[in-house]
Design an enzyme around this catalytic site. Structure first.
Site, PDB file in Angstrom:
ATOM      1  N   HIS A   1     -84.346 -21.530  28.685  1.00  0.00           N
ATOM      2  CA  HIS A   1     -84.849 -21.685  30.050  1.00  0.00           C
ATOM      3  C   HIS A   1     -83.682 -21.958  30.995  1.00  0.00           C
ATOM      4  O   HIS A   1     -82.581 -22.291  30.565  1.00  0.00           O
ATOM      5  CB  HIS A   1     -85.822 -22.858  30.119  1.00  0.00           C
ATOM      6  CG  HIS A   1     -85.184 -24.167  29.755  1.00  0.00           C
ATOM      7  ND1 HIS A   1     -84.909 -24.519  28.440  1.00  0.00           N
ATOM      8  CD2 HIS A   1     -84.731 -25.196  30.516  1.00  0.00           C
ATOM      9  CE1 HIS A   1     -84.331 -25.710  28.419  1.00  0.00           C
ATOM     10  NE2 HIS A   1     -84.196 -26.139  29.668  1.00  0.00           N
TER      11      HIS A   1
ATOM     12  N   ASP B   1     -82.699 -24.477  34.323  1.00  0.00           N
ATOM     13  CA  ASP B   1     -83.159 -25.740  34.909  1.00  0.00           C
ATOM     14  C   ASP B   1     -83.353 -25.552  36.401  1.00  0.00           C
ATOM     15  O   ASP B   1     -82.636 -24.775  37.029  1.00  0.00           O
ATOM     16  CB  ASP B   1     -82.127 -26.854  34.684  1.00  0.00           C
ATOM     17  CG  ASP B   1     -82.058 -27.271  33.225  1.00  0.00           C
ATOM     18  OD1 ASP B   1     -83.015 -26.984  32.478  1.00  0.00           O
ATOM     19  OD2 ASP B   1     -81.029 -27.878  32.851  1.00  0.00           O
TER      20      ASP B   1
ATOM     21  N   HIS C   1     -80.284 -21.853  28.703  1.00  0.00           N
ATOM     22  CA  HIS C   1     -80.033 -22.638  27.480  1.00  0.00           C
ATOM     23  C   HIS C   1     -81.322 -23.034  26.776  1.00  0.00           C
ATOM     24  O   HIS C   1     -82.408 -22.917  27.334  1.00  0.00           O
ATOM     25  CB  HIS C   1     -79.212 -23.882  27.818  1.00  0.00           C
ATOM     26  CG  HIS C   1     -79.897 -24.786  28.821  1.00  0.00           C
ATOM     27  ND1 HIS C   1     -79.982 -24.482  30.162  1.00  0.00           N
ATOM     28  CD2 HIS C   1     -80.521 -25.980  28.668  1.00  0.00           C
ATOM     29  CE1 HIS C   1     -80.636 -25.448  30.789  1.00  0.00           C
ATOM     30  NE2 HIS C   1     -80.976 -26.363  29.903  1.00  0.00           N
TER      31      HIS C   1
ATOM     32  N   ARG D   1     -85.339 -37.668  18.333  1.00  0.00           N
ATOM     33  CA  ARG D   1     -84.161 -37.543  19.189  1.00  0.00           C
ATOM     34  C   ARG D   1     -84.580 -37.808  20.636  1.00  0.00           C
ATOM     35  O   ARG D   1     -85.634 -37.346  21.076  1.00  0.00           O
ATOM     36  CB  ARG D   1     -83.595 -36.127  19.051  1.00  0.00           C
ATOM     37  CG  ARG D   1     -82.430 -35.845  19.953  1.00  0.00           C
ATOM     38  CD  ARG D   1     -82.012 -34.379  19.907  1.00  0.00           C
ATOM     39  NE  ARG D   1     -80.945 -34.155  20.871  1.00  0.00           N
ATOM     40  CZ  ARG D   1     -80.738 -33.028  21.526  1.00  0.00           C
ATOM     41  NH1 ARG D   1     -81.511 -31.974  21.292  1.00  0.00           N
ATOM     42  NH2 ARG D   1     -79.754 -32.928  22.387  1.00  0.00           N
TER      43      ARG D   1
END
Ligand code: NAG
Ligand code: NAG
Ligand code: NAG
Length: 732
Positions: free
Chosen positions: A661, A663, A713, A723
């Site tokens: 995607h 940002d 990314h 995480r």
């Protein structure tokens, strides 16, 4: 009665009362002049007087040592007759030449600003056999005003706290004394002076223009410090004179304390503090077991940030722990967990540990009295070290430094960052509150370093235990009129015990406790505005400041920058705060939290505004990210406007990864909040255009990359554990 013939006190020749012959043999260079003073007790003021006398080699005879003072309290009522009685008796005993010159002065509130030579010269120039100090105010009997000779210029009235004259004339003057010890010496001498016959026959005059004596009462505006080559004097600016004897008579004790911090050479521009290295109590060569025993009182009286950091610092204080006894007064239920966790983990290291907890409902003043009692009644206790919880002691040697200074009570100077606020006052106002001393700013800002005699100190100080068992036996914090801290200092002042603050070293600072909210799990995260320095020390990576200097910044992929940003504690606190909040999004496309209500690439996350952390996060971006952005993307200036800030949770069975995607940002900050291989497996971030992945994110390190167009990314799958990352879409 047998008395020691010669007493040596701090190197100054002191002739005992009945031994003038022995005395004469040992006269110093100032032998044409004998200084006589009455001191029934060796007060701090007396020691200061003797130090200045020694500096100029005056020969001093002390009368009344060890005797009971019956001369009254000069602050409240006339008195002092005892001084005349002692002087009269001493002069009868004194076998000396007729031309011997005697200087009779008070000592608790007197310092010499110059030596015997100058004093004698000025005495000769006065052309009288006896010269008294002068005052602008008449005391104690103002009805006698008209009887005083008029003067064209200068003070009209007699001050009995200092006079100089030939022994025979002085003998004549005091021969009439038949008064009681509590009668007024000033009235006695005034009556002689205003009697024209006696004035002439004894040959008395006043030092109208303060050439020899400066009485400070009624003259505070007339006197300034005068720094000259390597020494300091007081200058009377009205008469343009440099008096030799400076006397803080009447209610001017604090003023003489102030002047005494400098005169005659206590602090000079040339040598700095010269008295700071006298009479020390060195600890360096002592075995641990020989260190003095210190009762450390810790006082928690309000919700305070960084309490766990306070205890970390207490633990790091360089002092044998088996010579320390800890007493913690905690009024705040909120801080009970901090106190017990410290005591559980480390309490056993100390010789003793006591708590006065909130359940005891003890007030602050009572608790402080009790703490002093603990030391007072413990015969092993050598010192009481008092530290309020908002004190940030950065200097691990503070306790040692204070003990070595060897003073009755001494505070390390601490200040509020960027402010003139400190834990001492340089002067008092008429009603006993804060007043700005002339040197206050220079001391607070460290331009003048020394050990300063001050009228008020608070927050952190070291106090000698033997004082608690002798002169300070009462409940020092109790007062019907004064706040506890002011009552405490008032007690020292009224006993004539000097209080000192030292800024010879840098010791630390004091926290702001204003508006400290305790509604979160880790409230200190919110302190970026109120206590920015402490926030930074706690939450910013210890190597952050080296990023630019030491080129700590890495470029793992084109135009992707990687640098240390958060401390481990920051990462843990943020994650725990989010888990404590628990409002994780469902990861669906519909998201009411954002503008438009639709999220293309949803994550399981909590927005900073859900924990009310938006303002603080914004501030953090501006302070710690913007400077790096502007360095790495030159010519781009960021406002760090960032409506989307959130913590993402990746979990194999929840949301393990994020599809490729862009940002919605100009640039993105992505901070790893935990540790690969320890807290989770897998994870990482891949930039598809460059076929470049960051496989092993480092805890607390941030990735910064352009948001759109080039840096398409994806979040790589987390295969085990959980995480967490903190993400900001900056400048959408
Ligand atoms: C005081 O006496 C000592 C020793 O005689 C001498 O070295 C010193 O210079 C004298 N100080 C003053 C101020 O006269
Ligand atoms: C006072 O003493 C001075 C010298 O010290 C002398 O010159 C003067 O005449 C004396 N005055 C009287 C009134 O005796
Ligand atoms: C900071 O840098 C030093 C020197 O490279 C290193 O030893 C230390 O571990 C770093 N601190 C952290 C928290 O990574």
């Amino acid at each position: 009665m047998t008395l020691p013939s010669v007493l040596l006190c701090s190197g100054v020749l002191i002739c005992a009362l009945f031994s003038s012959t022995t005395c004469e043999e040992q006269r110093g260079p100032g032998d044409k002049l004998l200084v006589v003073t009455v001191a029934t007790k060796e007060t701090d003021g007396f020691r200061r007087f003797m130090r200045s006398a020694k500096h100029f080699n005056y020969t001093v005879q002390v009368l009344g040592r060890g005797q009971k003072w019956a001369g009254g309290d000069y602050l409240s009522a006339p008195g002092g007759g005892q001084k005349v009685r002692l002087l009269k008796a001493a002069l009868e005993e004194l076998k000396t030449k007729e031309d011997q010159v005697i200087l009779f002065i008070d000592s608790y509130d007197v310092v010499f600003a110059s030596g015997p030579k100058e004093l004698l010269k000025k005495f000769q120039q006065a052309e009288h056999k006896v010269v008294f100090s002068s005052e602008s105010l008449i005391w104690p009997d103002r009805h006698l005003e008209d009887k005083h000779p008029h003067v064209r210029e200068g003070n009209r009235f007699l001050g009995s706290g200092g006079f100089i004259g030939y022994i025979s004339n002085i003998k004549e003057m005091v021969s009439d004394w038949t008064g009681q010890d509590q009668d007024s010496d000033q009235l006695f001498f005034t009556r002689i002076y205003i009697d024209p016959a006696k004035r002439t026959s004894i040959n008395i005059s006043l030092d109208h223009k303060c050439r020899l004596f400066q009485n400070l009462h009624g003259a505070l505006d007339e006197v300034v410090l005068k720094f000259e080559d390597g020494r300091v004097r007081a200058r009377n600016v009205v008469y343009d004179t440099l008096p030799v004897v400076i006397h803080g008579n009447g209610p001017t004790k604090l003023q003489i304390n102030y002047l005494g911090n400098y005169i005659p050479t206590s602090w000079t521009f040339e040598s700095g503090c010269t008295v700071c290295h006298e009479d020390l109590r060195p600890l360096t060569d002592l075995k641990d077991s020989k260190h003095p025993v210190v009762v450390v009182g810790v006082f928690i009286q309000q919700p305070t940030p960084f309490v766990s950091v306070f205890f970390e610092r207490l633990l790091k204080l360089q002092y044998p722990k088996n010579r320390m006894k800890i007493l913690i007064y905690n009024q705040e239920p909120h801080h009970q967990r901090h106190v017990s966790s410290f005591l559980q983990d480390h309490g056993g290291l100390y010789q003793d540990v006591k708590i006065i907890g909130p359940e005891e409902e003890t007030g602050g003043a009572a608790a402080r009295n009790r703490a002093l009692d603990v030391c007072r009644t413990d015969e092993d206790c050598d010192y009481f070290f008092s530290v309020d919880i908002e004190v940030v002691l950065k200097n691990e040697n503070t306790l040692k430094i204070l003990i070595e200074q060897n003073l009755p009570i001494v505070a390390p100077m601490i200040t509020r960052v960027g402010r003139l606020w400190s834990n001492f006052w340089g002067a008092l106002s008429g009603d006993g509150y804060y007043a700005r001393a002339e040197d206050y700013v220079d001391i607070v800002q460290g331009r003048r370093a020394g050990v300063w005699n001050v009228p008020y100190l608070s927050s952190v100080y070291l106090l000698k235990a033997d004082l608690l068992r002798s002169e300070l036996k009462d409940d020092l914090f109790t007062s019907r009129l004064l706040d506890a801290d002011m009552a405490f200092c008032h007690n020292f002042r009224s006993k004539g015990i000097f209080m000192y603050v030292t800024n010879l070293h840098s010791f630390g600072r004091i926290l702001s406790t204003d508006n400290y909210q305790t509604s979160h799990l880790h409230n200190d995260l919110w302190q970026i505005f109120n206590n920015p320095l402490d926030w930074q020390e706690r939450y910013i990576h210890e190597n952050y400041t080296y990023i630019m200097k030491d080129k700590l910044i890495e470029t793992p992929c084109p135009d992707v920058y990687w640098f240390p940003l958060f401390s481990d504690v920051a990462c843990d606190h943020l994650v725990e705060e989010m888990e404590n909040n628990g409002g994780w999004s469902g990861g669906g496309n519909v998201d009411k939290r954002i503008q438009g209500g639709y999220e293309n690439v949803p994550t399981i996350d909590i927005h900073m505004n859900q924990i009310n952390f938006e303002k603080e996060w914004q501030k953090f971006l501006l302070e710690f990210v913007a400077p790096i952005t502007e360095k790495m993307y030159p010519g781009y200036y960021t406002k760090c406007s960032s409506p989307l800030n959130f913590v993402v949770r990746y979990k194999p069975d929840e949301q393990p990864l994020l599809e490729p995607h862009h940002d919605a940002s100009t640039f993105t900050i992505n901070i790893a909040l935990n540790r690969k291989g320890v807290d989770y497996q897998g994870g990482g971030c891949k930039f598809l255009r460059y076929d470049c992945s960051i496989q092993a994110p480092r805890k607390g390190w941030a990735l910064m990359h352009p948001g759109r167009l080039t840096h398409y990314h994806e979040g790589l799958p987390t295969t085990a554990g959980v995480r967490y990352i903190a993400v900001s879409f900056v400048d959408p």
